[in-house]
Design an enzyme around this catalytic site. Structure first.
Site, PDB file in Angstrom:
ATOM      1  CB  CYS A 104      -1.551 -29.695 -12.522  1.00  0.00           C
ATOM      2  SG  CYS A 104       0.161 -28.690 -12.705  1.00  0.00           S
TER       3      CYS A 104
ATOM      4  CB  CYS B 261       1.431 -27.133  -9.119  1.00  0.00           C
ATOM      5  SG  CYS B 261       1.196 -26.290 -10.624  1.00  0.00           S
TER       6      CYS B 261
ATOM      7  CG  ASP C 232     -11.723   2.848  -7.905  1.00  0.00           C
ATOM      8  OD1 ASP C 232     -11.793   4.109  -7.841  1.00  0.00           O
ATOM      9  OD2 ASP C 232     -10.866   2.377  -7.529  1.00  0.00           O
TER      10      ASP C 232
ATOM     11  CG  ASP D 107      -8.362  -0.475  -5.631  1.00  0.00           C
ATOM     12  OD1 ASP D 107      -9.007   0.532  -5.751  1.00  0.00           O
ATOM     13  OD2 ASP D 107      -7.017  -0.471  -5.512  1.00  0.00           O
TER      14      ASP D 107
ATOM     15  CG  ASP E 126     -13.247   2.403  -4.338  1.00  0.00           C
ATOM     16  OD1 ASP E 126     -13.503   3.566  -4.826  1.00  0.00           O
ATOM     17  OD2 ASP E 126     -12.289   2.021  -4.759  1.00  0.00           O
TER      18      ASP E 126
END
Lengths: 53, 719
Positions: free
Chosen positions: B32, B35, B434, B614, B618
């Site tokens: 926004c 920010c 996972d 992750d 994997d």
């Protein structure tokens, strides 16, 4: 119908001005951060003086 | 102005001079106006910062701060409440110069300008201008339209030429043919004072299709830049020891035989053998194993593991392309070729549509020529058929749907890396998770804080605060609120635990055998606490669930998905987690090849698998699956192998993504149906020769606008 000789160039000229403005904005990277530029309007950070650059 | 703002360099150290002037930080949470202001003000207030500019679209801030380290800027932003990550400017360089996108925008601008002017002239012709006036208007239109079609249509002509040379009949062939035929006929008609010219239709066709082309390009550019950003997220550096001098070098410069220092918390940058130091190693990203492994000199470490407790000196045995990380990429590439064969909905539609359009145009030409013997009428009607059947739905509607859907998912915290990922995601019926790092955070938590008697708490907290080991940190956070005891001589014994002296004698927190306690190999994460005057106490830990994991799994099951848990970890913690989340199907102790084989077996059995994982273990499975998602905390290799990346910690966007994906596939099909409906109405009109330029312009713009609006409908609904 002589008026056409004026009106057609005028309408083309106005369109060309718009196109020129668009190309200028494109060259000056005004489309790099559309979200941010929209939000920056809300900020009062540079209300009293322009940002230095 | 700049002279005043130019501040003297602060850092006088030689290393700082080597730092680049421009630092780019990623701001994942910025959203926004506030920010932007907070970030820019916080950074500008920092001495040494010349300028800071936030780009909210890319969620990045570019800081011009010669001599300042990125870490100082990140710390400053953290104080302001904005998490930031350093990005490697070199890795991003390729994405900043988006020349192709600006080129397309320019063509859109030019064709839009031409379209508006020709429309103004055409309206006059449609409303009854005749004789010399009509010819004049047609000539002016021609003067605008012909250069515009030549310039704005270049992308279509080039692509059509490429596909013709490759012997294919792509979507751009009928587009180019329609553009060229329409322009040529209009010019011919104008020269012969004809009634109808299709200049407006030709330019409008360019304009609408270029918008579709641009949306398509932008989606891919965003995905590419997101992928580049993820790569740039890890700025790989290593501390090289040469003699007594320590130097920080990029990982790419490491060679076999180099000695590197590994501080606690660092990721191992290359394969190597420990020559000095004792510590514990977190292998969870490679194996899924949550228990840290103790290391001693002589042990081999592989790239990607994380050093936990003690400093280590490592002799590099393999770096760069030879390392185990790089070898794994080969496995991923092999698995990915299977996915490369996927043809998107648009491609499949184009395969049928393109020949049909050509056949129809040719048939109408042949039919009219045979019936009337008039070449001019026959060509006119064939051109009208081509213009009316212009594949606007394919060229504009699909990119519009994909853009709307990926924008919506990006706001929810999911990045789409691949254009066809949404379609593939919509087809999945099985989700494979996972465990470590995906369903769990890979961060332990004390199971029962009350298990620590109040008398032991101050000592336990004092010991725990002295170590960076994940179990010690978990203990410290569990005992928050206690006043730590004053211990003297606090020392960490890497690989064993931490020791401190109380007035009554030494107190220890660490491994069972170090404290002389019986070790129970079957138990999960545990550590022991021994305080003088008390019996040694076993502390049990458990991995913490990722936020949204429970909700995600239950929502997936509500959607009728089959949910499977595959883990490299031991059976006990996997069974425990499966029970907690209500996952009936789970398999433990599976190695990377086993995971990939499992996915392959599921696919062979007819299931469309979505893999969420992750770790390095994997990656092959992620690449093999029909669609794949990995969290941002995943290792680089896993993120590269998956189609979508979760940008936040929360797992709930996975379930939402499935819904959005199904919805967007439905929109694409609807758009095909809408444009088919238009054709069913308009083509007969064109075939019998009633498609005037006015009708062609109306049909084309209405169908384009309808499909675009239908695509944008996706962006509504729950926010």
């Amino acid at each position: 119908m002589d008026i056409l000789a004026i009106l057609i160039p005028v309408s083309l000229g106005l369109g060309a001005v718009g196109l020129g403005a668009f190309l200028w904005a494109l060259r000056h990277r005004q489309f790099d951060d559309p979200n941010g530029d929209g939000q920056r309007v809300l900020s009062d950070r540079w209300d009293d003086r322009p940002p230095p650059d | 102005m700049t002279a005043i703002l130019h501040q003297p360099r602060l850092g006088a150290c030689p290393a700082c001079d080597a730092a680049p002037d421009r630092i780019i930080l990623s701001l994942p949470d910025a959203h926004c106006a506030l920010c932007i202001t907070q970030v820019e003000e916080a950074l500008s207030a920092l001495p040494g910062v010349r300028s800071a500019r936030v780009n909210l679209t890319l969620r990045r801030v570019t800081v011009d701060a010669p001599g300042l380290s990125p870490d100082a800027l990140i710390a400053c932003l953290a104080r302001a409440g904005h998490p930031a990550h350093e990005l490697d400017p070199d890795a991003l360089a390729s994405t900043t110069a988006d020349r192709a996108g600006r080129d397309l925008l320019m063509r859109i601008g030019v064709s839009g300008f031409a379209m508006m002017n020709i429309m103004v002239l055409s309206v006059a012709v449609w409303s009854g201008a005749d004789a010399a006036t009509r010819d004049l208007f047609h000539w002016v239109s021609a003067a605008i339209a012909l250069p515009t079609v030549a310039f704005a249509g270049t992308p279509f002509f080039a692509s059509a030429w490429r596909s013709l040379r490759a012997g294919r009949l792509g979507m751009d062939v009928p587009i180019s043919l329609a553009l060229i035929l329409a322009s040529a006929i209009s010019l011919f008609e104008t020269a012969h004072s004809g009634h109808h010219a299709y200049f407006d239709a030709a330019v409008m066709l360019c304009f609408f299709l270029l918008i579709g082309r641009y949306l398509d390009h932008r989606t891919r550019a965003i995905a590419r830049s997101a992928a580049a950003e993820l790569t740039a997220l890890e700025v790989p550096r290593a501390t090289l020891l040469s003699g007594v001098v320590e130097r920080v070098v990029p990982v790419a410069e490491l060679r076999a035989g180099d000695m590197i220092r590994l501080r606690p918390g660092n990721r191992v940058p290359a394969d190597g053998i420990v020559t000095d130091g004792r510590s514990e190693i977190d292998r969870s990203l490679l194996t899924g194993e949550t228990l840290p492994v103790p290391t001693a000199p002589g042990m081999a470490l592989s790239a990607g593991e994380v050093n936990l407790t003690g400093p280590l000196i490592l002799r590099v045995t393999a770096a760069g392309p030879d390392s185990s990380l790089a070898r794994l990429t080969a496995l991923v590439e092999a698995a990915e070729t299977a996915r490369g064969r996927y043809t998107s909905l648009a491609e499949r539609a184009a395969k049928g549509y393109s020949p049909a359009v050509h056949a129809l145009a040719a048939a109408s030409f042949a039919g009219w020529f045979w019936a009337t013997g008039d070449m001019r009428v026959a060509v006119n009607i064939a051109a009208a058929v081509l213009i009316i059947t212009c594949p606007c739905a394919l060229g504009l509607a699909v990119p519009a749907v994909v853009t709307a859907a990926s924008g919506r998912l990006f706001r929810r915290g999911l990045l789409i890396k691949d254009g066809t990922a949404l379609e593939r995601l919509a087809q999945t019926d099985t989700v494979v998770f996972d465990k470590t790092g995906t369903l769990t955070m890979g961060m332990p938590r004390l199971v029962d804080a009350d298990a620590v008697p109040p008398a032991l708490r101050p000592v336990a907290l004092a010991l725990a605060k002295g170590s960076a080991h994940p179990l010690a940190r978990a203990l410290a956070s569990a005992l928050e609120g206690t006043v730590p005891a004053a211990l003297t001589d606090l020392r960490e014994h890497p690989g064993l635990g931490i020791e401190g002296t109380t007035p009554d004698g030494p107190a220890r927190l660490g491994r069972a055998e170090w404290l002389g306690c019986p070790e129970d190999p079957g138990a999960g994460l545990q550590t022991w606490l021994s305080v003088p005057g008390h019996a040694p106490l076993r502390l049990d830990f458990q991995d913490r669930l990722r936020p949204g994991a429970g909700e995600c799994v239950s929502r997936l099951r509500l959607q009728g998905m089959r949910v499977i848990l595959l883990s490299g970890d031991r059976a006990a913690p996997v069974a425990d987690l499966a029970g907690q989340l209500g996952i009936a199907e789970w398999h433990a102790g599976i190695d990377p090849a086993g995971k990939e084989a499992m996915i392959a077996a599921l696919s062979d059995a007819g299931a469309r698998v979505l893999m969420v994982g992750d770790g390095l273990n994997d990656t092959a499975a992620l690449a093999r699956a029909h669609a794949s998602i990995s969290p941002a905390s995943a290792l680089d290799a896993a993120r590269v192998a998956s189609d979508m990346v979760l940008t936040g910690q929360d797992l709930t966007p996975v379930a939402q993504a499935l819904r959005v994906a199904r919805q967007s596939t439905r929109r694409i099909r609807e758009n095909f149906a809408i444009s088919f409906g238009y054709n069913v109405v308009a083509v007969p009109v064109a075939l019998i020769g009633l498609a005037t330029p006015l009708l062609a312009a109306l049909a084309m713009s209405i169908s384009s606008v309808t499909v675009t609006l239908n695509a944008l409908r996706l962006d509504r609904g729950d926010r």
